[in-house]
Design an enzyme around this catalytic site. Structure first.
Site, PDB file in Angstrom:
ATOM      1  N   HIS A 122      -3.791  -5.076   0.732  1.00  0.00           N
ATOM      2  CA  HIS A 122      -3.263  -5.582   2.013  1.00  0.00           C
ATOM      3  C   HIS A 122      -3.396  -7.110   2.062  1.00  0.00           C
ATOM      4  CE1 HIS A 122      -2.621  -1.758   4.158  1.00  0.00           C
ATOM      5  NE2 HIS A 122      -3.607  -1.310   3.400  1.00  0.00           N
ATOM      6  N   CYS A 147       0.832  -1.204   0.000  1.00  0.00           N
ATOM      7  CA  CYS A 147       0.000   0.000   0.000  1.00  0.00           C
ATOM      8  C   CYS A 147       0.875   1.266   0.000  1.00  0.00           C
ATOM      9  CB  CYS A 147      -0.982  -0.032   1.156  1.00  0.00           C
ATOM     10  SG  CYS A 147      -2.349   1.148   0.986  1.00  0.00           S
ATOM     11  N   GLU A 201      -2.239  -9.050   4.250  1.00  0.00           N
ATOM     12  CA  GLU A 201      -2.219  -9.536   5.639  1.00  0.00           C
ATOM     13  C   GLU A 201      -3.595  -9.668   6.269  1.00  0.00           C
ATOM     14  OE1 GLU A 201      -1.606  -5.004   5.935  1.00  0.00           O
ATOM     15  OE2 GLU A 201      -1.173  -6.637   4.537  1.00  0.00           O
ATOM     16  N   VAL A 248      -1.075 -16.345  31.588  1.00  0.00           N
ATOM     17  CA  VAL A 248      -0.273 -17.142  30.666  1.00  0.00           C
ATOM     18  C   VAL A 248       1.127 -16.554  30.460  1.00  0.00           C
ATOM     19  CG1 VAL A 248      -1.258 -16.009  28.615  1.00  0.00           C
ATOM     20  CG2 VAL A 248      -0.222 -18.271  28.410  1.00  0.00           C
ATOM     21  N   ASP A 249       1.254 -15.222  30.369  1.00  0.00           N
ATOM     22  CA  ASP A 249       2.558 -14.631  30.044  1.00  0.00           C
ATOM     23  C   ASP A 249       3.601 -14.900  31.123  1.00  0.00           C
ATOM     24  OD1 ASP A 249       1.310 -13.660  27.786  1.00  0.00           O
ATOM     25  OD2 ASP A 249       1.007 -11.654  28.602  1.00  0.00           O
ATOM     26  N   SER A 250       3.269 -14.560  32.363  1.00  0.00           N
ATOM     27  CA  SER A 250       4.252 -14.759  33.435  1.00  0.00           C
ATOM     28  C   SER A 250       4.516 -16.254  33.666  1.00  0.00           C
ATOM     29  CB  SER A 250       3.784 -14.096  34.733  1.00  0.00           C
ATOM     30  OG  SER A 250       2.631 -14.705  35.251  1.00  0.00           O
ATOM     31  N   SER A 251       3.509 -17.090  33.431  1.00  0.00           N
ATOM     32  CA  SER A 251       3.672 -18.538  33.631  1.00  0.00           C
ATOM     33  C   SER A 251       4.619 -19.141  32.600  1.00  0.00           C
ATOM     34  CB  SER A 251       2.313 -19.233  33.562  1.00  0.00           C
ATOM     35  OG  SER A 251       1.433 -18.726  34.547  1.00  0.00           O
TER      36      SER A 251
END
Length: 512
Positions: A170, A82, A172, A227-230
């Protein structure tokens, strides 16, 4: 060295989506501001190709992004999307004008060179997504047109004798039905990427890097139950074992039985974790506080105090680990700069300067869905891995008004009934985030022969992919009726239940 596709960000709302699509092909990529190529430190080592993103700017404006592409054009495969395509056209002798037909939404490609390497395997009349107000009126003399649409003559082109390409649409976005095929043609066939960036390879390389970086040093990490910290904790655990010290703080604003349940799960995972009951301390600091931002700041401040105290009980800690993920990193170096109105959040972002620790962020190259895939590879329990997002300040921002232990207890009961019923009805996985809100209103009701004047709660459930936008979840009426009835019958203090049917935007997911 990791094969990398560089995505230069010109401020498009779709830039992160380009990265996610490239990574779906098991190819590693990074997003950097367009100014990165102008840095004296920039070099192409390790890069396999470059994608220029779209932009809200017009290449015709004097103030529009216009970087020097000398270091990449002709030296690496280059794809302009684009705005990126318009930049290539105008920079090298073509012409960009305001479009007579502002083309937004679906369009269909007419493939002029069906066998061209960029279009290989795509069908004539393939649906694509357009979003632009300018059009490429003419391409430079040494460029070749390869695709058009009914309204846009120059939909795709390439530079003869060079792996430089431009597309006006686009690829994507979901509505470009063969967009991933085009991106694969560019990333795999043209750039020569080997598609070896997988959850397995990420775990292997990250653990090796952590071992090398940290050695025998001690690391402290604040766990949240999310989930992230785990996942960050498990990666570090694989690398340094018992030298990872995890701290899980109960701020009194978690879901019902969550502190005990998550703590048990962590211990089953072999983590070296300490649970800290600080409920009374948080309630004391929140007493009488009604402003949402003041609540957040009070919670963040107390969390830092508690975490700091606990961390100082561990001798010779050198590192602070955080579960920062890639969207957070992108936000901090965005073309547009960090968002002006980010809510204060309950995390340990304020700790490094205070504690004088080195910071390690094992997940800072991953998107949320990739974190979950890595977590699955690490065999993290489903109840943690597929848990709905939960706000850092917890139930404090789901209780409108001041916080009391009794209000928290009531909301925990309501929330528990709602979430458990979602699970029993097999609806939990279809919802991105769900919860209950304690409203600062009371209403008249009738229970038996008695008149009641009790509290109201709102139920909230949304569908989303990343939390940036969200739609209210169309849960079955029968389900909502059952949940409402159960809440009113079982939770003393509640006599009215309502369901939130607002989307984001204009509403937010949380009420505060």
């Amino acid at each position: 060295m990791q094969e990398t596709i560089l995505i230069l960000d010109f401020g498009s709302q779709y830039t992160q989506l380009i990265a996610r699509r490239v990574r779906e092909l098991n190819v590693y990529c990074e997003i950097h501001p367009f100014t990165a190529v102008q840095s004296p430190k920039f070099n192409v080592k390790g890069l396999k190709g470059v994608i220029l993103s779209g932009s809200p700017f017009s290449v015709r404006d004097k103030s529009s992004p216009n970087p020097d592409l000398t270091k990449i054009k002709g030296k690496l495969p280059l794809l302009g999307v684009c705005y990126g395509a318009q930049l290539l056209a105008q920079r090298f002798g073509g012409e960009v004008k305001p479009s007579n037909n502002r083309e937004y939404g679906r369009a269909h490609l007419s493939l002029l060179e069906k066998k061209h390497e960029l279009l290989k395997g795509m069908n004539d009349n393939s649906q694509v997504w357009m979003s632009h107000a300018d059009t490429i009126a003419s391409i430079p003399k040494n460029f070749q047109l390869i695709a058009s649409t009914s309204d846009v003559k120059v939909a795709a082109f390439y530079l003869k004798g060079e792996s430089t390409y431009g597309i006006q649409f686009h690829p994507e976005v979901y509505h470009s039905t063969e967009g991933l095929k085009l991106l694969k043609n560019f990333v795999v066939d043209i750039c020569g990427c080997s598609q070896d960036w997988t959850p397995e390879s990420f775990v292997e390389s990250t653990v090796a890097d952590l071992k090398k970086k940290i050695g025998k040093d001690k690391v402290v990490l604040g766990l949240s139950g999310g989930v992230d910290s785990s996942v960050a904790a498990m990666l570090l655990h694989k690398a340094i074992g018992k030298n990872l010290y995890c701290i899980f703080v109960d701020n009194g604003l978690l879901r019902k039985n969550e502190f005990e349940g998550v703590l048990h799960s962590y211990q089953d995972m072999g983590l070296n974790v300490k649970g800290v009951d600080s409920r009374k301390r948080f309630y004391k600091e929140l007493k009488g506080v009604t402003d949402p931002e003041k609540k957040r700041k009070a919670i963040g401040r107390v969390f830092i105090e508690v975490f700091d105290e606990e961390a100082h009980k561990i001798k010779d800690v050198k590192w602070l680990a955080q579960g920062t993920i890639y969207p957070d990193v992108i936000e901090s170096v965005s073309v547009k700069g960090p968002s002006a109105t980010i809510k204060s959040h309950h995390n340990v972002g304020g700790l490094p300067a205070k504690m004088k620790l080195k910071v390690v962020e094992p997940l800072n190259t991953l998107f949320k869905d990739e974190v979950r895939r890595v977590g699955k590879r690490l065999h993290i329990p489903e109840n943690i891995l597929n848990r709905h997002p939960f706000p850092g300040p917890g139930l404090a921002i789901r209780i409108l008004g001041d916080i009391t232990a009794e209000k928290v207890r009531i909301l925990q009961e309501v929330d528990s009934i709602f979430i458990e019923n979602l699970r029993k009805a097999d609806l939990y996985k279809d919802v991105w985030q769900a919860g209950a809100i304690f409203l600062p209103v009371q209403s008249v009701g009738v229970m038996g022969d008695e008149r009641t004047y009790e509290n109201a709660v709102a139920l909230r459930a949304v569908t989303s992919t990343d939390g940036m936008t969200a739609d209210w979840c169309h849960l079955p009426y029968e389900f909502l009726g059952k949940v409402s009835n159960e809440i009113i019958n079982k939770v003393k203090g509640i006599n009215r239940v309502v369901y939130d049917i607002s989307s984001k935007p204009p509403a937010t997911i949380e009420w505060e």
